[in-house]
Design a protein around this motif. Sequence first.
Motif, PDB file in Angstrom:
ATOM      1  N   THR A  79       0.813  -1.497   0.297  1.00 42.40           N
ATOM      2  CA  THR A  79       0.132  -0.310  -0.015  1.00 42.40           C
ATOM      3  C   THR A  79       0.420   1.451  -0.233  1.00 42.40           C
ATOM      4  O   THR A  79       1.099   2.392  -0.579  1.00 42.40           O
ATOM      5  CB  THR A  79      -0.869   0.020   1.550  1.00 42.40           C
ATOM      6  OG1 THR A  79      -1.906  -1.434   1.475  1.00 42.40           O
ATOM      7  CG2 THR A  79      -1.971   1.322   1.621  1.00 42.40           C
ATOM      8  N   LEU A  80       1.591   1.042   0.442  1.00 42.88           N
ATOM      9  CA  LEU A  80       2.418   2.516   1.198  1.00 42.88           C
ATOM     10  C   LEU A  80       3.761   2.494  -0.207  1.00 42.88           C
ATOM     11  O   LEU A  80       3.686   3.373  -0.631  1.00 42.88           O
ATOM     12  CB  LEU A  80       3.952   2.771   2.049  1.00 42.88           C
ATOM     13  CG  LEU A  80       2.483   2.583   3.678  1.00 42.88           C
ATOM     14  CD1 LEU A  80       4.047   2.576   4.607  1.00 42.88           C
ATOM     15  CD2 LEU A  80       2.435   4.461   4.112  1.00 42.88           C
TER      16      LEU A  80
ATOM     17  N   THR B 227      -9.490   3.381   5.670  1.00 40.54           N
ATOM     18  CA  THR B 227      -8.281   3.003   6.499  1.00 40.54           C
ATOM     19  C   THR B 227      -8.105   2.344   5.986  1.00 40.54           C
ATOM     20  O   THR B 227      -9.325   1.100   5.531  1.00 40.54           O
ATOM     21  CB  THR B 227      -9.347   2.659   7.770  1.00 40.54           C
ATOM     22  OG1 THR B 227      -9.318   3.494   8.368  1.00 40.54           O
ATOM     23  CG2 THR B 227      -8.686   2.055   8.403  1.00 40.54           C
ATOM     24  N   VAL B 228      -7.131   1.320   5.763  1.00 43.84           N
ATOM     25  CA  VAL B 228      -7.067   0.442   5.215  1.00 43.84           C
ATOM     26  C   VAL B 228      -6.551  -1.141   6.252  1.00 43.84           C
ATOM     27  O   VAL B 228      -5.365  -0.550   7.827  1.00 43.84           O
ATOM     28  CB  VAL B 228      -5.477   0.025   4.498  1.00 43.84           C
ATOM     29  CG1 VAL B 228      -4.925  -1.077   3.603  1.00 43.84           C
ATOM     30  CG2 VAL B 228      -5.410   0.971   3.601  1.00 43.84           C
TER      31      VAL B 228
ATOM     32  N   THR C 294     -14.302   5.044   4.489  1.00 44.32           N
ATOM     33  CA  THR C 294     -14.074   4.006   3.281  1.00 44.32           C
ATOM     34  C   THR C 294     -13.496   3.003   4.305  1.00 44.32           C
ATOM     35  O   THR C 294     -11.996   3.498   4.805  1.00 44.32           O
ATOM     36  CB  THR C 294     -13.712   4.497   2.062  1.00 44.32           C
ATOM     37  OG1 THR C 294     -14.649   5.316   0.902  1.00 44.32           O
ATOM     38  CG2 THR C 294     -13.139   3.539   1.085  1.00 44.32           C
ATOM     39  N   VAL C 295     -13.442   1.231   4.341  1.00 47.82           N
ATOM     40  CA  VAL C 295     -12.321   0.634   4.598  1.00 47.82           C
ATOM     41  C   VAL C 295     -12.883  -0.269   4.151  1.00 47.82           C
ATOM     42  O   VAL C 295     -13.199  -0.999   3.134  1.00 47.82           O
ATOM     43  CB  VAL C 295     -12.831   0.314   6.455  1.00 47.82           C
ATOM     44  CG1 VAL C 295     -12.449  -0.612   6.830  1.00 47.82           C
ATOM     45  CG2 VAL C 295     -13.383   0.934   7.700  1.00 47.82           C
ATOM     46  N   ALA C 296     -10.518  -0.780   4.048  1.00 47.84           N
ATOM     47  CA  ALA C 296     -10.596  -1.360   2.507  1.00 47.84           C
ATOM     48  C   ALA C 296      -9.767  -2.374   3.252  1.00 47.84           C
ATOM     49  O   ALA C 296      -9.239  -2.223   4.517  1.00 47.84           O
ATOM     50  CB  ALA C 296      -9.288  -0.655   1.969  1.00 47.84           C
TER      51      ALA C 296
ATOM     52  N   LEU D 122      -7.711   1.900  -3.421  1.00 51.84           N
ATOM     53  CA  LEU D 122      -7.045   3.315  -3.143  1.00 51.84           C
ATOM     54  C   LEU D 122      -7.929   4.086  -4.242  1.00 51.84           C
ATOM     55  O   LEU D 122      -8.375   5.374  -3.745  1.00 51.84           O
ATOM     56  CB  LEU D 122      -5.680   3.307  -3.554  1.00 51.84           C
ATOM     57  CG  LEU D 122      -4.752   2.697  -2.650  1.00 51.84           C
ATOM     58  CD1 LEU D 122      -3.452   2.950  -2.714  1.00 51.84           C
ATOM     59  CD2 LEU D 122      -5.303   3.083  -0.959  1.00 51.84           C
ATOM     60  N   ALA D 123      -7.434   4.130  -5.369  1.00 47.48           N
ATOM     61  CA  ALA D 123      -8.530   4.577  -6.796  1.00 47.48           C
ATOM     62  C   ALA D 123      -9.945   4.928  -6.370  1.00 47.48           C
ATOM     63  O   ALA D 123     -10.958   5.474  -7.758  1.00 47.48           O
ATOM     64  CB  ALA D 123      -8.113   4.677  -7.995  1.00 47.48           C
ATOM     65  N   TRP D 124     -10.636   3.713  -6.050  1.00 42.32           N
ATOM     66  CA  TRP D 124     -12.365   3.209  -6.204  1.00 42.32           C
ATOM     67  C   TRP D 124     -12.685   4.330  -5.805  1.00 42.32           C
ATOM     68  O   TRP D 124     -12.843   5.086  -5.064  1.00 42.32           O
ATOM     69  CB  TRP D 124     -12.993   1.824  -5.073  1.00 42.32           C
ATOM     70  CG  TRP D 124     -14.235   1.191  -6.014  1.00 42.32           C
ATOM     71  CD1 TRP D 124     -14.892   0.877  -6.516  1.00 42.32           C
ATOM     72  CD2 TRP D 124     -15.693   2.059  -5.006  1.00 42.32           C
ATOM     73  NE1 TRP D 124     -15.735   0.166  -6.123  1.00 42.32           N
ATOM     74  CE2 TRP D 124     -15.932   1.396  -5.585  1.00 42.32           C
ATOM     75  CE3 TRP D 124     -15.573   3.582  -3.880  1.00 42.32           C
ATOM     76  CZ2 TRP D 124     -17.439   1.959  -5.109  1.00 42.32           C
ATOM     77  CZ3 TRP D 124     -16.621   3.453  -3.187  1.00 42.32           C
ATOM     78  CH2 TRP D 124     -17.739   2.476  -4.292  1.00 42.32           C
TER      79      TRP D 124
END
Length: 384
Positions: free
Chosen positions: A18-19, A95-96, A117-119, A272-274
């Motif tokens: 992710t980072l 939040t991931v 939004t929570v991934a 991330l882009a959704w």
Amino acid sequence: MTRTISILGATGSIGASTLDLIRRDREKWQVVALTANCQAAELARLALEFGAKIAVVADESCLPELRDALSDSGIEAAGGAGALIEAVSRPADMTVAAIVGCAGLAPTMAAIEQGRTVALANKEALVSAGDVMMSAVARHGTTLLPMDSEHNAIFQCLAGNDPAQVRVITLTASGGPFRDWTLEQLSTATPAQAVKHPNWDMGAKISVDSATMFNKGLELIEAHHLFPVGLDRMRIIVHPQSIIHSMVEYRDGSTLAQLGPSDMRVPIASCLAWPSRMDTPCEPLDLAAIGELTFRAPDEVRFPATRLARQTAEAGGAMPAVFNAANEVAVAAFLSGKLPFTRIAVEVEKLMDRFAPPAPASLADVIAVDAEARALATQLLEPA
Ligand code: NAD
Ligand code: MG
């Protein structure tokens, strides 16, 4: 426009991927909280690089090291379970959730309760909490984006279509590093062999889960909550190349599949882009070079995990939390050399037969079932 993000489990495999994507698009993101279990030096390095507001270690004994590493940086350092929840509760657009195991449940629920939004990568949290988590998602109006590659694939294949028109959802499985091993060979499998996955580079626990097929079992239960089309409409197929990440077949006979390289940055980028799309540095898919995509039915004699998972999902209530806790304890025992590979499924089934607590109604209930199941599973592992 800048978006704010917090990453739970920032020092892990999903956290790093992710980072890596955020690093390539720095001006788009502002990092609020980064968390780890301990790994204070690595967490501090990431917090400094990304200019996080706060870094948190769940294990409080690692806080002095984190404080030292972040002194004079202006970045807050905190430690312990309460601090973790407080940091997650700070506003962030996304939040991931990428802590491994049921340890990620309470912080993931805290993120869900913020209604943003929570991934979700942390499948064990959803498996254990099931209805409790999904009703919190509905209650708080949270957007839950599946980051697990199969569920992300299904999510993409369902987009714009009516779930009531679905005939079958098929989860693909690589089959793991031991897919062609005999039962006899499996009984000698070592932790070093199990963590070396042929297609994916992942944390130790999920690598073992992939080798036992417990990963697919957990994913079946995860899919059952995310896409409630009924368990009888969910299938698992072994697809050794890991190019098709899952499929949705509709009632007219059309099957939609999502394909991509075996690189978690693809489903992570999708979250991330959704609902938009973003560039990734992933190798484009070269199907001519891959040549063949093959499929076979799972073998539930050598790999009983998917059979146990289906029983677990059918039973519902507390059973998924018991199933998950037993597996976490057994995997830890295997990784520390105390349990043979083929005993993992045996120990899980043993606990499922012996422990049937009432269905949890709240987060506290799930945490209590998890703790009790772990204690019992640990006891069952002790030599008599
Ligand atoms: P990992 O072991 O590489 O990283 C786990 C992270 O969680 C680390 O940051 C660690 O510090 C933190 N952590 C561990 N124990 C903790 C605790 N008790 N309290 C708080 N934090 C703790 O794991 P991973 O492979 O990145 O997997 C993370 C989650 O994502 C898992 O649920 C896994 O099933 C899921 N997932 C991973 C992949 C993958 O490719 N790695 C793919 C799909 C889903
Ligand atoms: Mg997966």
